[in-house]
Scaffold this motif. Structure first.
Motif, PDB file in Angstrom:
ATOM      1  N   PRO A 218      11.215   2.336   0.442  1.00  0.00           N
ATOM      2  CA  PRO A 218      12.397   1.931   1.424  1.00  0.00           C
ATOM      3  C   PRO A 218      13.605   2.423   1.311  1.00  0.00           C
ATOM      4  N   SER A 219      14.435   2.561   2.134  1.00  0.00           N
ATOM      5  CA  SER A 219      15.786   3.131   2.097  1.00  0.00           C
ATOM      6  C   SER A 219      16.538   2.520   1.137  1.00  0.00           C
ATOM      7  N   ALA A 220      17.519   3.777   0.320  1.00  0.00           N
ATOM      8  CA  ALA A 220      18.216   3.540  -0.548  1.00  0.00           C
ATOM      9  C   ALA A 220      19.732   3.037  -0.148  1.00  0.00           C
ATOM     10  N   LYS A 221      20.050   2.992   1.293  1.00  0.00           N
ATOM     11  CA  LYS A 221      21.169   2.962   1.645  1.00  0.00           C
ATOM     12  C   LYS A 221      21.790   1.519   1.220  1.00  0.00           C
ATOM     13  N   GLY A 222      21.276   0.621   1.196  1.00  0.00           N
ATOM     14  CA  GLY A 222      21.734  -0.749   0.703  1.00  0.00           C
ATOM     15  C   GLY A 222      22.074  -0.643  -0.592  1.00  0.00           C
ATOM     16  N   LEU A 223      21.353   0.103  -1.568  1.00  0.00           N
ATOM     17  CA  LEU A 223      21.599   0.127  -3.102  1.00  0.00           C
ATOM     18  C   LEU A 223      22.996   0.995  -3.099  1.00  0.00           C
ATOM     19  N   GLN A 224      23.192   2.130  -2.194  1.00  0.00           N
ATOM     20  CA  GLN A 224      24.312   2.829  -2.208  1.00  0.00           C
ATOM     21  C   GLN A 224      25.482   2.175  -1.775  1.00  0.00           C
ATOM     22  N   LYS A 225      25.323   1.376  -1.034  1.00  0.00           N
ATOM     23  CA  LYS A 225      26.398   0.500  -0.579  1.00  0.00           C
ATOM     24  C   LYS A 225      27.074  -0.472  -1.588  1.00  0.00           C
ATOM     25  N   ALA A 226      26.167  -1.055  -2.205  1.00  0.00           N
ATOM     26  CA  ALA A 226      26.329  -1.997  -3.312  1.00  0.00           C
ATOM     27  C   ALA A 226      26.909  -1.481  -4.664  1.00  0.00           C
ATOM     28  N   LEU A 227      26.421  -0.011  -4.886  1.00  0.00           N
ATOM     29  CA  LEU A 227      26.940   0.749  -5.987  1.00  0.00           C
ATOM     30  C   LEU A 227      28.321   0.986  -5.682  1.00  0.00           C
ATOM     31  N   ARG A 228      28.618   1.392  -4.226  1.00  0.00           N
ATOM     32  CA  ARG A 228      30.073   1.747  -3.697  1.00  0.00           C
ATOM     33  C   ARG A 228      31.112   0.388  -3.922  1.00  0.00           C
ATOM     34  N   ALA A 229      30.370  -0.395  -3.525  1.00  0.00           N
ATOM     35  CA  ALA A 229      31.371  -1.850  -3.404  1.00  0.00           C
ATOM     36  C   ALA A 229      31.551  -2.237  -4.755  1.00  0.00           C
ATOM     37  N   ALA A 230      30.649  -2.007  -5.780  1.00  0.00           N
ATOM     38  CA  ALA A 230      30.975  -2.605  -7.381  1.00  0.00           C
ATOM     39  C   ALA A 230      31.645  -1.601  -7.960  1.00  0.00           C
ATOM     40  N   GLY A 231      32.042  -0.221  -7.544  1.00  0.00           N
ATOM     41  CA  GLY A 231      32.981   0.686  -8.087  1.00  0.00           C
ATOM     42  C   GLY A 231      31.948   1.667  -8.931  1.00  0.00           C
ATOM     43  N   PHE A 232      30.701   1.957  -8.962  1.00  0.00           N
ATOM     44  CA  PHE A 232      29.991   2.746  -9.525  1.00  0.00           C
ATOM     45  C   PHE A 232      29.652   4.074  -8.717  1.00  0.00           C
ATOM     46  N   LEU A 233      30.081   4.081  -7.558  1.00  0.00           N
ATOM     47  CA  LEU A 233      29.580   5.296  -6.556  1.00  0.00           C
ATOM     48  C   LEU A 233      30.415   5.532  -5.589  1.00  0.00           C
ATOM     49  N   GLN A 234      31.196   6.753  -5.636  1.00  0.00           N
ATOM     50  CA  GLN A 234      32.016   7.146  -4.595  1.00  0.00           C
ATOM     51  C   GLN A 234      31.222   7.798  -3.487  1.00  0.00           C
ATOM     52  N   ILE A 235      31.201   7.252  -2.451  1.00  0.00           N
ATOM     53  CA  ILE A 235      30.654   7.937  -1.264  1.00  0.00           C
ATOM     54  C   ILE A 235      30.837   7.459  -0.028  1.00  0.00           C
ATOM     55  N   THR A 236      30.855   8.322   1.364  1.00  0.00           N
ATOM     56  CA  THR A 236      31.336   8.053   2.315  1.00  0.00           C
ATOM     57  C   THR A 236      30.157   7.332   3.177  1.00  0.00           C
ATOM     58  N   ASP A 237      30.445   6.660   4.262  1.00  0.00           N
ATOM     59  CA  ASP A 237      29.451   6.383   5.137  1.00  0.00           C
ATOM     60  C   ASP A 237      28.618   7.326   5.723  1.00  0.00           C
ATOM     61  N   ALA A 238      29.272   8.433   5.945  1.00  0.00           N
ATOM     62  CA  ALA A 238      28.459   9.577   6.502  1.00  0.00           C
ATOM     63  C   ALA A 238      27.543  10.211   5.528  1.00  0.00           C
ATOM     64  N   ASP A 239      27.866  10.119   4.218  1.00  0.00           N
ATOM     65  CA  ASP A 239      26.922  10.476   3.129  1.00  0.00           C
ATOM     66  C   ASP A 239      25.843   9.681   2.614  1.00  0.00           C
ATOM     67  N   LEU A 240      25.740   8.486   3.115  1.00  0.00           N
ATOM     68  CA  LEU A 240      24.671   7.431   2.875  1.00  0.00           C
ATOM     69  C   LEU A 240      23.265   8.137   3.353  1.00  0.00           C
ATOM     70  N   SER A 241      22.378   7.886   2.560  1.00  0.00           N
ATOM     71  CA  SER A 241      21.081   8.633   2.867  1.00  0.00           C
ATOM     72  C   SER A 241      20.011   7.576   2.398  1.00  0.00           C
ATOM     73  N   ASP A 242      18.756   7.792   2.976  1.00  0.00           N
ATOM     74  CA  ASP A 242      17.644   6.847   2.597  1.00  0.00           C
ATOM     75  C   ASP A 242      17.243   7.342   1.383  1.00  0.00           C
ATOM     76  N   MET A 243      17.255   8.573   0.911  1.00  0.00           N
ATOM     77  CA  MET A 243      16.620   9.153  -0.272  1.00  0.00           C
ATOM     78  C   MET A 243      17.347   8.600  -1.637  1.00  0.00           C
ATOM     79  N   TYR A 244      16.519   8.001  -2.455  1.00  0.00           N
ATOM     80  CA  TYR A 244      17.125   7.625  -3.686  1.00  0.00           C
ATOM     81  C   TYR A 244      16.964   8.920  -4.651  1.00  0.00           C
ATOM     82  N   GLY A 245      18.255   9.771  -4.505  1.00  0.00           N
ATOM     83  CA  GLY A 245      18.200  11.006  -5.215  1.00  0.00           C
ATOM     84  C   GLY A 245      19.326  10.885  -6.228  1.00  0.00           C
TER      85      GLY A 245
END
Length: 289
Positions: A218-245
């Protein structure tokens, strides 16, 4: 540009005034560890400096040296690791292939940290054949003005001279915030704000079965958004990706560094979040809303 110094046991009490980044020798070969490294680290962190570690590379036993380096440095999230590639006291030197192998081995041991190469102009121009420098080049060129090393390759740190018996460097960043962004220094996790007494408790979404590093379904976008909201990942909406890379793995690694109880036992560099870690992360990210 940021100001930096690189130190070893030869600088027991370095002057940290005006310094932004402190690069500390952790180890050499397979047996030497800087006996002052803990004291030097404590002093640097106590004054709010950014911290990096370097290992003086010897020929052979590359994997063992990488493991020894990581053990001696015991790096924290956002620290930078470097391979010091130059002539040893025995007038020998690791080969270019050994240098490349060491960078790769350290990166595998610490996938969420920046791993870079330190060398002088002679080694870069005459010994290197691959231009492999990991996540960045730290070039020693004391004959050039600060910030103007004589290399065509992009560089991150320039060691340009010696002051008060200490090597001085500049880092190719305009602000400490830019360094932190590059190095992946985690933002402090926000403290949940209690809702009104009548509000319903937050319930995290179900863990998506099959979510794992290296997969896009499944897509990793939800995980990326949660990591960003919790302060563990700096990422823009444009860089969100399905890949768990690698970028997502780095964010999960920083979450695990803050909440190690969710890391799989026996796997110190685990980057696969499970249902329990997922639930904790989402509560940190959205539980106060």
């Amino acid at each position: 540009m940021l100001k930096a110094i690189d130190i070893s046991s030869l600088q027991p009490h370095p002057d940290l005034d005006g310094v932004d980044v402190v690069l500390i020798k952790a180890s050499e070969g397979r047996t030497y560890a800087n006996p002052l490294r803990d004291e030097q680290e404590k002093a640097a962190r106590g004054e709010g400096k950014q911290v990096g570690w370097y290992h003086f590379l010897w020929p052979s036993n590359i994997q063992a040296q990488a493991q020894y380096f990581v053990h001696c440095a015991d790096p924290k999230p956002g620290d930078v690791l470097a391979c010091d590639w130059e002539t040893t006291t025995a007038h020998t030197a690791a080969t270019c292939a050994e240098k490349d192998a060491f960078l790769k081995a350290v990166k595998k041991l610490c996938p969420h940290l920046r791993v870079m190469l330190y060398c002088n102009l002679d080694f870069w121009d005459r010994h290197d054949t691959t231009s492999e420098c990991g996540d960045g080049l730290w070039i020693a060129d004391p004959g050039a003005a600060a910030g103007k090393p004589r290399v065509k390759h992009p560089w991150v740190i320039h060691q340009y001279g010696i002051r008060n018996y200490t090597d001085v460097d500049v880092c190719n960043f305009a602000t400490v915030a830019a360094w932190k962004d590059w190095a992946g220094v985690p933002e402090p996790a926000p403290r949940p704000v209690p809702g009104p007494p009548s509000s319903k408790p937050y319930v995290p979404p179900p863990f998506p079965a099959g979510l794992a590093p290296g997969k896009s379904k499944p897509s990793a976008k939800g995980l990326q958004k949660a990591l960003r909201a919790a302060g563990f990942l700096q990422i823009t909406d444009a860089d969100l990706s399905d890949m768990y890379g690698p970028r997502t793995e780095g964010g999960v690694g920083r979450f695990f560094d803050a909440h190690s109880e969710f890391r799989t036992k026996g796997k110190p560099h685990d980057t696969a979040i499970g249902p329990r870690g997922w639930a904790c992360l989402f509560r940190l990210a959205y539980g106060h809303k």
